[in-house]
Design a protein around this motif. Sequence first.
Motif, PDB file in Angstrom:
ATOM      1  N   LEU A  93      88.660   2.379  63.089  1.00  0.00           N
ATOM      2  CA  LEU A  93      88.588   1.746  64.484  1.00  0.00           C
ATOM      3  C   LEU A  93      89.882   1.460  64.762  1.00  0.00           C
ATOM      4  CD1 LEU A  93      86.772   1.153  66.590  1.00  0.00           C
ATOM      5  CD2 LEU A  93      86.837  -1.598  66.221  1.00  0.00           C
ATOM      6  N   PRO A  94      90.451   2.360  65.413  1.00  0.00           N
ATOM      7  CA  PRO A  94      92.358   1.818  66.254  1.00  0.00           C
ATOM      8  C   PRO A  94      91.984   0.206  67.188  1.00  0.00           C
ATOM      9  CG  PRO A  94      91.683   4.441  66.478  1.00  0.00           C
ATOM     10  CD  PRO A  94      90.711   3.815  65.999  1.00  0.00           C
ATOM     11  N   LEU A  95      93.346   0.169  67.366  1.00  0.00           N
ATOM     12  CA  LEU A  95      93.487  -0.920  67.755  1.00  0.00           C
ATOM     13  C   LEU A  95      92.806  -0.544  69.106  1.00  0.00           C
ATOM     14  CD1 LEU A  95      93.813  -3.574  66.282  1.00  0.00           C
ATOM     15  CD2 LEU A  95      96.955  -3.904  67.250  1.00  0.00           C
ATOM     16  N   GLY A  96      92.483  -1.861  70.131  1.00  0.00           N
ATOM     17  CA  GLY A  96      92.024  -1.522  71.063  1.00  0.00           C
ATOM     18  C   GLY A  96      90.265  -0.700  71.552  1.00  0.00           C
ATOM     19  N   GLU A  97      89.723   0.197  70.850  1.00  0.00           N
ATOM     20  CA  GLU A  97      89.096   1.412  70.570  1.00  0.00           C
ATOM     21  C   GLU A  97      87.684   0.638  70.468  1.00  0.00           C
ATOM     22  OE1 GLU A  97      87.408   5.277  69.280  1.00  0.00           O
ATOM     23  OE2 GLU A  97      89.573   4.806  69.084  1.00  0.00           O
ATOM     24  N   ALA A  98      86.855   1.298  71.781  1.00  0.00           N
ATOM     25  CA  ALA A  98      85.293  -0.327  71.782  1.00  0.00           C
ATOM     26  C   ALA A  98      84.363   0.238  70.405  1.00  0.00           C
ATOM     27  CB  ALA A  98      84.705   0.543  73.065  1.00  0.00           C
ATOM     28  N   ARG A  99      84.408  -1.142  69.763  1.00  0.00           N
ATOM     29  CA  ARG A  99      83.489  -1.172  68.504  1.00  0.00           C
ATOM     30  C   ARG A  99      81.988  -0.771  68.847  1.00  0.00           C
ATOM     31  NH1 ARG A  99      86.115  -2.818  64.558  1.00  0.00           N
ATOM     32  NH2 ARG A  99      87.956  -4.313  64.668  1.00  0.00           N
ATOM     33  N   ARG A 100      81.503  -0.758  69.930  1.00  0.00           N
ATOM     34  CA  ARG A 100      80.006  -0.527  70.535  1.00  0.00           C
ATOM     35  C   ARG A 100      79.583   0.380  71.328  1.00  0.00           C
ATOM     36  NH1 ARG A 100      76.790  -5.249  70.300  1.00  0.00           N
ATOM     37  NH2 ARG A 100      76.449  -5.137  72.866  1.00  0.00           N
ATOM     38  N   TYR A 101      78.149   1.039  70.957  1.00  0.00           N
ATOM     39  CA  TYR A 101      77.785   1.753  72.311  1.00  0.00           C
ATOM     40  C   TYR A 101      78.129   1.444  73.580  1.00  0.00           C
ATOM     41  CZ  TYR A 101      76.258   5.289  67.722  1.00  0.00           C
ATOM     42  OH  TYR A 101      76.749   5.888  66.331  1.00  0.00           O
ATOM     43  N   GLY A 102      77.707   2.024  74.618  1.00  0.00           N
ATOM     44  CA  GLY A 102      77.606   1.857  76.192  1.00  0.00           C
ATOM     45  C   GLY A 102      75.822   1.171  76.160  1.00  0.00           C
ATOM     46  N   GLY A 103      76.005   0.536  77.101  1.00  0.00           N
ATOM     47  CA  GLY A 103      74.798  -0.010  77.121  1.00  0.00           C
ATOM     48  C   GLY A 103      73.224   0.694  77.525  1.00  0.00           C
ATOM     49  N   VAL A 104      73.952   2.311  77.484  1.00  0.00           N
ATOM     50  CA  VAL A 104      73.128   2.893  78.312  1.00  0.00           C
ATOM     51  C   VAL A 104      72.152   3.895  76.777  1.00  0.00           C
ATOM     52  CG1 VAL A 104      72.377   5.269  79.551  1.00  0.00           C
ATOM     53  CG2 VAL A 104      73.510   3.616  80.432  1.00  0.00           C
ATOM     54  N   ALA A 105      73.400   4.447  75.875  1.00  0.00           N
ATOM     55  CA  ALA A 105      73.150   4.421  74.957  1.00  0.00           C
ATOM     56  C   ALA A 105      72.514   3.709  73.908  1.00  0.00           C
ATOM     57  CB  ALA A 105      74.297   4.399  73.806  1.00  0.00           C
ATOM     58  N   ARG A 106      72.507   2.031  74.109  1.00  0.00           N
ATOM     59  CA  ARG A 106      71.838   1.207  73.363  1.00  0.00           C
ATOM     60  C   ARG A 106      70.808   0.935  73.977  1.00  0.00           C
ATOM     61  NH1 ARG A 106      75.236  -3.267  74.120  1.00  0.00           N
ATOM     62  NH2 ARG A 106      76.035  -2.843  75.485  1.00  0.00           N
ATOM     63  N   ALA A 107      69.950   1.172  74.976  1.00  0.00           N
ATOM     64  CA  ALA A 107      69.166   0.916  76.151  1.00  0.00           C
ATOM     65  C   ALA A 107      67.926   1.652  75.653  1.00  0.00           C
ATOM     66  CB  ALA A 107      69.705   1.102  76.993  1.00  0.00           C
ATOM     67  N   LEU A 108      68.654   3.546  75.865  1.00  0.00           N
ATOM     68  CA  LEU A 108      67.754   4.258  74.798  1.00  0.00           C
ATOM     69  C   LEU A 108      67.540   4.568  73.449  1.00  0.00           C
ATOM     70  CD1 LEU A 108      69.487   7.173  76.939  1.00  0.00           C
ATOM     71  CD2 LEU A 108      67.303   6.192  77.282  1.00  0.00           C
ATOM     72  N   HIS A 109      68.049   4.139  72.420  1.00  0.00           N
ATOM     73  CA  HIS A 109      68.221   4.144  71.372  1.00  0.00           C
ATOM     74  C   HIS A 109      66.690   2.571  71.111  1.00  0.00           C
ATOM     75  CE1 HIS A 109      68.386   1.736  66.687  1.00  0.00           C
ATOM     76  NE2 HIS A 109      69.541   3.224  66.819  1.00  0.00           N
ATOM     77  N   ILE A 130      64.709   1.747  73.303  1.00  0.00           N
ATOM     78  CA  ILE A 130      62.942   2.183  74.155  1.00  0.00           C
ATOM     79  C   ILE A 130      62.709   3.667  73.450  1.00  0.00           C
ATOM     80  CG2 ILE A 130      62.637   2.836  76.317  1.00  0.00           C
ATOM     81  CD1 ILE A 130      64.976   1.687  77.865  1.00  0.00           C
ATOM     82  N   THR A 131      63.926   4.679  72.859  1.00  0.00           N
ATOM     83  CA  THR A 131      62.909   5.286  72.396  1.00  0.00           C
ATOM     84  C   THR A 131      62.437   4.707  71.024  1.00  0.00           C
ATOM     85  OG1 THR A 131      64.552   6.970  72.917  1.00  0.00           O
ATOM     86  CG2 THR A 131      63.565   7.369  70.606  1.00  0.00           C
ATOM     87  N   ALA A 132      62.543   3.577  69.905  1.00  0.00           N
ATOM     88  CA  ALA A 132      62.715   2.686  68.622  1.00  0.00           C
ATOM     89  C   ALA A 132      61.426   2.153  68.788  1.00  0.00           C
ATOM     90  CB  ALA A 132      63.379   2.073  68.207  1.00  0.00           C
ATOM     91  N   ILE A 133      61.337   1.542  69.668  1.00  0.00           N
ATOM     92  CA  ILE A 133      59.744   0.844  70.837  1.00  0.00           C
ATOM     93  C   ILE A 133      58.841   1.777  70.736  1.00  0.00           C
ATOM     94  CG2 ILE A 133      59.115  -0.902  72.206  1.00  0.00           C
ATOM     95  CD1 ILE A 133      61.554  -2.429  71.761  1.00  0.00           C
ATOM     96  N   LEU A 134      59.109   2.838  71.700  1.00  0.00           N
ATOM     97  CA  LEU A 134      58.557   4.075  71.948  1.00  0.00           C
ATOM     98  C   LEU A 134      57.339   4.331  70.683  1.00  0.00           C
ATOM     99  CD1 LEU A 134      59.309   4.881  75.316  1.00  0.00           C
ATOM    100  CD2 LEU A 134      57.662   3.625  74.895  1.00  0.00           C
TER     101      LEU A 134
END
Length: 183
Positions: free
Chosen positions: A4-20, A22-26
């Motif tokens: 990971l380069p310095l300053g780059e996001a370490r997380r998926y965006g909120g939409v990607a996390r929500a879709l992940h 929601i899909t898992a639960i469904l």
Amino acid sequence: MTSLPLGEARRYGGVARALHWITAILVLVAFIYGPGGSEERVYSAAREFDRRLHETLGLTVFCISFVRLAWRLSEHAPSLPAMPRWMTFASRAVQGSLYVLLFAVPLTAILGAWLEGHALTWLGGDIAPWIGESHALGAALAEIHGWLGDAILWLAGLHAVAALYHHFVRRDGVLRSMLPGRG
């Protein structure tokens, strides 16, 4: 996947996390409510609620999977910590297989039901077959659907175990990259 380069996001965006999630639960709830078994059992009056819920959840997963795939292709995934080559390969293979199964499981159900002459339930309404009846082929697809449904749960379980390994053993932030919340 590189370090990971310095300053780059370490997380998926909120939409990607929500879709992940929601899909898992469904997928999990659809598996639990899957009536399974013979055609007579699946379409029996005693299993009507379970079948209708299972079909609604499965078709919802199918639709969400298109959104997930489009989102995945348009949004950059975060760079993950350096890993051995085999881990990177395994990660990509499991993720790719899960995406394939997110489409294959509902498709085999849709085609199997329609070929057997059954309508599908989605959000309380019925979707009549769009194709002609071929009962033997439909029954074969329904059986494949069951195998694929088991496979997606086993593979998702392996995916979860790997995420826990990354969190508790490697302590590299892989699990945190997909956890809900602000991090």
